[in-house]
Motif scaffolding. Structure first.
Motif, short mmCIF file in Angstrom:
data_model
loop_
_atom_site.label_atom_id
_atom_site.label_comp_id
_atom_site.label_asym_id
_atom_site.label_seq_id
_atom_site.Cartn_x
_atom_site.Cartn_y
_atom_site.Cartn_z
N ILE A 127 50.44 85.57 -40.59
CA ILE A 127 49.89 86.50 -41.59
C ILE A 127 50.57 86.15 -42.91
CG2 ILE A 127 49.65 88.91 -42.28
CD1 ILE A 127 48.02 88.10 -39.80
N GLU A 128 49.78 85.59 -43.84
CA GLU A 128 50.35 84.97 -45.03
C GLU A 128 49.33 85.01 -46.16
OE1 GLU A 128 52.54 80.69 -45.64
OE2 GLU A 128 50.54 80.66 -44.76
N GLN A 129 49.79 85.31 -47.36
CA GLN A 129 48.86 85.33 -48.49
C GLN A 129 48.20 83.97 -48.68
OE1 GLN A 129 48.97 83.68 -51.61
NE2 GLN A 129 50.83 82.53 -51.14
N SER A 172 41.55 86.72 -47.45
CA SER A 172 42.35 87.60 -46.61
C SER A 172 43.68 86.96 -46.22
CB SER A 172 41.56 87.96 -45.35
OG SER A 172 41.26 86.80 -44.60
N LEU A 173 44.50 87.74 -45.54
CA LEU A 173 45.83 87.29 -45.15
C LEU A 173 45.85 86.49 -43.85
CD1 LEU A 173 47.71 90.66 -45.83
CD2 LEU A 173 48.00 88.56 -47.16
N ASN A 174 44.71 86.40 -43.17
CA ASN A 174 44.76 85.87 -41.80
C ASN A 174 43.98 84.59 -41.52
OD1 ASN A 174 42.30 87.16 -42.19
ND2 ASN A 174 42.33 88.26 -40.25
N SER A 185 49.72 86.12 -33.77
CA SER A 185 49.35 86.27 -35.18
C SER A 185 50.50 86.14 -36.16
CB SER A 185 48.66 87.64 -35.40
OG SER A 185 47.46 87.70 -34.67
N TYR A 186 51.72 86.39 -35.72
CA TYR A 186 52.85 86.30 -36.65
C TYR A 186 53.55 84.96 -36.47
CZ TYR A 186 52.05 91.21 -37.54
OH TYR A 186 51.47 92.38 -37.89
N GLY A 222 52.36 91.17 -48.22
CA GLY A 222 51.37 90.81 -47.21
C GLY A 222 51.82 89.67 -46.33
N THR A 223 52.55 88.71 -46.89
CA THR A 223 53.11 87.63 -46.08
C THR A 223 54.16 88.24 -45.16
OG1 THR A 223 52.68 85.95 -47.76
CG2 THR A 223 54.37 85.46 -46.13
N THR A 224 53.90 88.16 -43.85
CA THR A 224 54.71 88.87 -42.87
C THR A 224 55.13 87.89 -41.79
OG1 THR A 224 53.33 90.82 -43.29
CG2 THR A 224 54.81 90.91 -41.39
N HIS A 245 49.31 77.16 -38.64
CA HIS A 245 50.28 77.46 -39.69
C HIS A 245 51.35 76.37 -39.65
CE1 HIS A 245 52.82 79.91 -42.31
NE2 HIS A 245 53.77 79.96 -41.41
#
Length: 252
Positions: free
Chosen positions: A32-34, A40-42, A69-70, A86-88, A120
Protein backbone atom coordinates in the motif's frame (compact mmCIF):
# COMPACT_ATOMS: atom_id res chain seq x y z
CA UNK A 1 -11.45 -23.81 -13.78
CA UNK A 2 -14.00 -21.06 -13.45
CA UNK A 3 -13.14 -20.30 -9.84
CA UNK A 4 -9.41 -20.06 -9.17
CA UNK A 5 -9.50 -18.03 -5.94
CA UNK A 6 -9.04 -20.27 -2.95
CA UNK A 7 -10.77 -17.92 -0.51
CA UNK A 8 -14.00 -18.33 -2.47
CA UNK A 9 -13.94 -22.14 -2.20
CA UNK A 10 -15.43 -24.24 0.54
CA UNK A 11 -12.82 -26.08 2.57
CA UNK A 12 -13.59 -29.52 1.17
CA UNK A 13 -13.23 -28.38 -2.43
CA UNK A 14 -9.97 -26.68 -1.54
CA UNK A 15 -8.73 -29.76 0.34
CA UNK A 16 -9.41 -32.03 -2.61
CA UNK A 17 -7.59 -29.71 -5.02
CA UNK A 18 -4.39 -29.34 -3.01
CA UNK A 19 -4.00 -32.56 -1.04
CA UNK A 20 -2.15 -34.40 -3.83
CA UNK A 21 0.42 -31.62 -4.28
CA UNK A 22 -0.40 -31.25 -7.98
CA UNK A 23 -1.72 -27.70 -7.73
CA UNK A 24 0.53 -24.67 -7.47
CA UNK A 25 -0.63 -21.73 -5.37
CA UNK A 26 0.19 -18.21 -6.49
CA UNK A 27 0.47 -15.63 -3.71
CA UNK A 28 0.42 -12.04 -4.99
CA UNK A 29 2.62 -9.89 -2.74
CA UNK A 30 2.24 -6.12 -2.99
CA UNK A 31 2.20 -2.92 -0.96
CA UNK A 32 0.00 0.00 0.00
CA UNK A 33 1.96 2.96 -1.34
CA UNK A 34 1.24 6.34 -2.89
CA UNK A 35 1.36 6.40 -6.69
CA UNK A 36 0.85 10.09 -7.29
CA UNK A 37 -2.30 12.23 -7.08
CA UNK A 38 -3.85 10.51 -10.09
CA UNK A 39 -4.02 6.95 -8.81
CA UNK A 40 -5.09 4.82 -5.85
CA UNK A 41 -2.75 3.47 -3.20
CA UNK A 42 -2.97 -0.17 -4.23
CA UNK A 43 -1.58 -0.77 -7.76
CA UNK A 44 1.19 -2.92 -6.26
CA UNK A 45 -1.53 -5.26 -4.96
CA UNK A 46 -4.07 -5.13 -7.79
CA UNK A 47 -1.62 -5.66 -10.65
CA UNK A 48 -0.04 -8.94 -9.43
CA UNK A 49 -3.45 -10.10 -8.24
CA UNK A 50 -4.91 -9.57 -11.72
CA UNK A 51 -1.97 -11.30 -13.41
CA UNK A 52 -2.22 -14.24 -11.00
CA UNK A 53 -5.91 -14.76 -11.78
CA UNK A 54 -5.33 -14.58 -15.52
CA UNK A 55 -2.46 -17.06 -15.32
CA UNK A 56 -4.62 -19.44 -13.28
CA UNK A 57 -7.42 -19.23 -15.86
CA UNK A 58 -5.01 -20.18 -18.65
CA UNK A 59 -3.43 -23.12 -16.87
CA UNK A 60 -4.92 -26.13 -15.16
CA UNK A 61 -2.36 -26.37 -12.37
CA UNK A 62 -2.62 -23.03 -10.58
CA UNK A 63 -4.79 -21.61 -7.79
CA UNK A 64 -4.68 -18.04 -6.46
CA UNK A 65 -4.31 -17.15 -2.79
CA UNK A 66 -5.48 -13.87 -1.27
CA UNK A 67 -2.93 -11.12 -1.84
CA UNK A 68 -0.53 -9.99 0.85
CA UNK A 69 -1.21 -6.27 0.73
CA UNK A 70 1.37 -4.70 3.03
CA UNK A 71 4.93 -4.65 1.77
CA UNK A 72 8.40 -3.56 2.80
CA UNK A 73 9.21 0.12 3.34
CA UNK A 74 8.97 2.34 0.30
CA UNK A 75 12.43 3.54 -0.69
CA UNK A 76 13.16 7.00 -2.03
CA UNK A 77 14.74 5.92 -5.33
CA UNK A 78 12.16 3.28 -6.22
CA UNK A 79 8.89 4.26 -4.53
CA UNK A 80 9.22 7.82 -3.32
CA UNK A 81 9.85 6.88 0.30
CA UNK A 82 7.68 7.01 3.39
CA UNK A 83 7.00 10.74 3.32
CA UNK A 84 3.49 10.55 1.88
CA UNK A 85 0.28 9.88 3.83
CA UNK A 86 -1.22 6.58 2.74
CA UNK A 87 2.06 4.77 2.20
CA UNK A 88 1.75 2.04 4.82
CA UNK A 89 4.68 -0.33 5.16
CA UNK A 90 6.06 -3.08 7.38
CA UNK A 91 9.60 -4.01 8.36
CA UNK A 92 11.59 -6.54 6.38
CA UNK A 93 11.46 -9.07 9.21
CA UNK A 94 7.69 -8.71 9.55
CA UNK A 95 7.17 -9.28 5.83
CA UNK A 96 9.57 -12.23 5.74
CA UNK A 97 7.91 -13.94 8.69
CA UNK A 98 4.39 -13.29 7.42
CA UNK A 99 5.11 -14.68 3.95
CA UNK A 100 6.93 -17.65 5.50
CA UNK A 101 3.99 -18.48 7.78
CA UNK A 102 1.45 -18.28 4.94
CA UNK A 103 3.55 -20.54 2.71
CA UNK A 104 4.15 -22.94 5.60
CA UNK A 105 0.39 -23.33 6.04
CA UNK A 106 -0.11 -24.09 2.35
CA UNK A 107 2.56 -26.78 2.46
CA UNK A 108 0.85 -28.35 5.47
CA UNK A 109 -2.37 -28.42 3.43
CA UNK A 110 -0.60 -30.53 0.81
CA UNK A 111 0.71 -27.93 -1.61
CA UNK A 112 4.26 -28.61 -2.83
CA UNK A 113 4.81 -25.71 -5.25
CA UNK A 114 4.20 -22.06 -4.42
CA UNK A 115 4.59 -19.00 -6.62
CA UNK A 116 5.32 -15.62 -5.03
CA UNK A 117 4.20 -13.02 -7.58
CA UNK A 118 5.73 -9.71 -6.52
CA UNK A 119 4.28 -6.31 -7.36
CA UNK A 120 6.48 -4.09 -5.18
CA UNK A 121 10.21 -3.83 -5.91
CA UNK A 122 11.25 -3.37 -2.30
CA UNK A 123 9.76 -6.72 -1.26
CA UNK A 124 12.20 -8.81 -3.26
CA UNK A 125 14.97 -9.61 -0.78
CA UNK A 126 12.61 -10.36 2.10
CA UNK A 127 10.28 -12.70 0.25
CA UNK A 128 13.37 -14.42 -1.18
CA UNK A 129 14.55 -15.01 2.40
CA UNK A 130 11.15 -16.46 3.30
CA UNK A 131 11.30 -18.80 0.30
CA UNK A 132 14.81 -19.94 1.18
CA UNK A 133 13.86 -20.62 4.79
CA UNK A 134 10.81 -22.61 3.75
CA UNK A 135 12.74 -24.77 1.30
CA UNK A 136 15.40 -25.54 3.91
CA UNK A 137 12.83 -26.23 6.63
CA UNK A 138 10.82 -28.77 4.68
CA UNK A 139 13.86 -30.16 2.94
CA UNK A 140 15.22 -31.03 6.36
CA UNK A 141 12.03 -33.00 6.98
CA UNK A 142 12.37 -34.89 3.73
CA UNK A 143 9.52 -33.00 2.05
CA UNK A 144 10.36 -31.74 -1.42
CA UNK A 145 8.88 -28.32 -2.12
CA UNK A 146 9.59 -25.62 -4.65
CA UNK A 147 9.02 -21.87 -4.40
CA UNK A 148 9.07 -19.71 -7.52
CA UNK A 149 9.62 -15.99 -7.04
CA UNK A 150 8.58 -13.66 -9.87
CA UNK A 151 8.32 -9.91 -10.34
CA UNK A 152 5.90 -9.20 -13.18
CA UNK A 153 8.00 -6.41 -14.72
CA UNK A 154 10.80 -8.88 -15.46
CA UNK A 155 8.56 -10.37 -18.15
CA UNK A 156 8.14 -7.14 -20.13
CA UNK A 157 10.45 -7.56 -23.11
CA UNK A 158 12.38 -4.94 -25.03
CA UNK A 159 9.98 -5.03 -27.98
CA UNK A 160 7.07 -4.13 -25.73
CA UNK A 161 9.09 -1.38 -24.04
CA UNK A 162 9.93 0.07 -27.45
CA UNK A 163 6.26 0.03 -28.38
CA UNK A 164 5.18 1.76 -25.17
CA UNK A 165 8.08 4.25 -25.19
CA UNK A 166 8.87 4.99 -28.86
CA UNK A 167 10.93 8.03 -27.84
CA UNK A 168 13.04 6.04 -25.39
CA UNK A 169 12.63 4.38 -21.99
CA UNK A 170 14.14 6.07 -18.95
CA UNK A 171 14.26 2.79 -17.03
CA UNK A 172 12.31 0.79 -14.46
CA UNK A 173 14.00 2.55 -11.56
CA UNK A 174 11.92 5.71 -12.09
CA UNK A 175 8.71 4.08 -13.35
CA UNK A 176 6.98 4.46 -9.99
CA UNK A 177 3.56 5.92 -10.77
CA UNK A 178 4.59 6.46 -14.38
CA UNK A 179 3.26 5.26 -17.71
CA UNK A 180 3.63 1.52 -17.18
CA UNK A 181 1.80 1.24 -13.87
CA UNK A 182 -0.77 3.88 -14.79
CA UNK A 183 -1.54 2.23 -18.14
CA UNK A 184 -2.04 -1.14 -16.50
CA UNK A 185 -4.39 0.37 -13.94
CA UNK A 186 -6.33 2.17 -16.69
CA UNK A 187 -6.81 -1.24 -18.27
CA UNK A 188 -7.88 -3.24 -15.20
CA UNK A 189 -9.26 -0.64 -12.76
CA UNK A 190 -10.01 2.58 -14.66
CA UNK A 191 -12.20 3.93 -11.86
CA UNK A 192 -9.12 4.09 -9.62
CA UNK A 193 -7.27 6.42 -12.02
CA UNK A 194 -8.02 10.10 -12.64
CA UNK A 195 -5.82 11.38 -15.44
CA UNK A 196 -7.10 14.92 -14.84
CA UNK A 197 -4.87 14.88 -11.75
CA UNK A 198 -1.81 13.46 -13.51
CA UNK A 199 1.28 15.63 -13.04
CA UNK A 200 3.84 15.84 -15.82
CA UNK A 201 7.41 15.77 -14.51
CA UNK A 202 10.78 14.93 -15.96
CA UNK A 203 12.18 11.57 -14.76
CA UNK A 204 13.67 11.88 -11.28
CA UNK A 205 17.46 12.01 -11.03
CA UNK A 206 19.13 10.61 -7.93
CA UNK A 207 22.71 10.47 -6.63
CA UNK A 208 24.44 7.07 -6.82
CA UNK A 209 23.90 6.36 -3.13
CA UNK A 210 21.19 6.22 -0.47
CA UNK A 211 21.15 8.14 2.79
CA UNK A 212 19.39 7.49 6.11
CA UNK A 213 17.32 9.12 7.35
CA UNK A 214 15.94 9.52 3.82
CA UNK A 215 15.99 12.95 2.23
CA UNK A 216 12.51 14.19 1.18
CA UNK A 217 13.93 16.82 -1.18
CA UNK A 218 15.09 14.05 -3.52
CA UNK A 219 11.48 13.11 -4.35
CA UNK A 220 9.21 15.07 -6.71
CA UNK A 221 6.29 16.63 -4.84
CA UNK A 222 3.80 14.57 -6.88
CA UNK A 223 5.26 11.33 -5.46
CA UNK A 224 5.74 9.85 -8.91
CA UNK A 225 9.27 9.36 -10.20
CA UNK A 226 8.36 9.91 -13.85
CA UNK A 227 5.41 11.32 -15.76
CA UNK A 228 2.19 9.31 -16.14
CA UNK A 229 1.04 11.60 -18.95
CA UNK A 230 0.58 9.53 -22.08
CA UNK A 231 -0.75 6.48 -20.25
CA UNK A 232 -3.57 4.57 -21.95
CA UNK A 233 -5.58 1.43 -21.29
CA UNK A 234 -4.39 0.09 -24.64
CA UNK A 235 -0.77 0.28 -23.50
CA UNK A 236 -1.75 -1.43 -20.27
CA UNK A 237 -3.37 -4.28 -22.17
CA UNK A 238 -0.22 -4.81 -24.24
CA UNK A 239 1.93 -4.99 -21.11
CA UNK A 240 -0.44 -7.35 -19.31
CA UNK A 241 -0.75 -9.73 -22.25
CA UNK A 242 3.03 -9.99 -22.39
CA UNK A 243 3.29 -10.76 -18.67
CA UNK A 244 0.37 -13.19 -18.50
CA UNK A 245 1.47 -15.12 -21.59
CA UNK A 246 5.08 -15.51 -20.48
CA UNK A 247 4.23 -16.44 -16.90
CA UNK A 248 1.54 -18.90 -18.04
CA UNK A 249 4.11 -20.61 -20.25
CA UNK A 250 6.19 -21.41 -17.17
CA UNK A 251 3.38 -23.33 -15.49
CA UNK A 252 1.64 -25.06 -18.40
Amino acid sequence: MDNVKIEEMDWMTYRDLVKTGEKKIIIPVGAIEQHGPHMSLNPDVLIPEYIAKEVAKRTSSVLVAPAISYGYKSQVKSGGGNFFPGTTCVSGSALENYVYDVMHAFVEHGCREIVLLNGHFENSAFIAEAADRLAKHFGGKGIDIKVFMLSYWDFVGEEIIAKIFPEGFTGWAVEHGGILETSIMLCIHPKLVNMDKAVHIEPAVFPPYDVFPPEPSWVPSSGTLSSPVGSTAEKGGIILEECVTKISNIFE
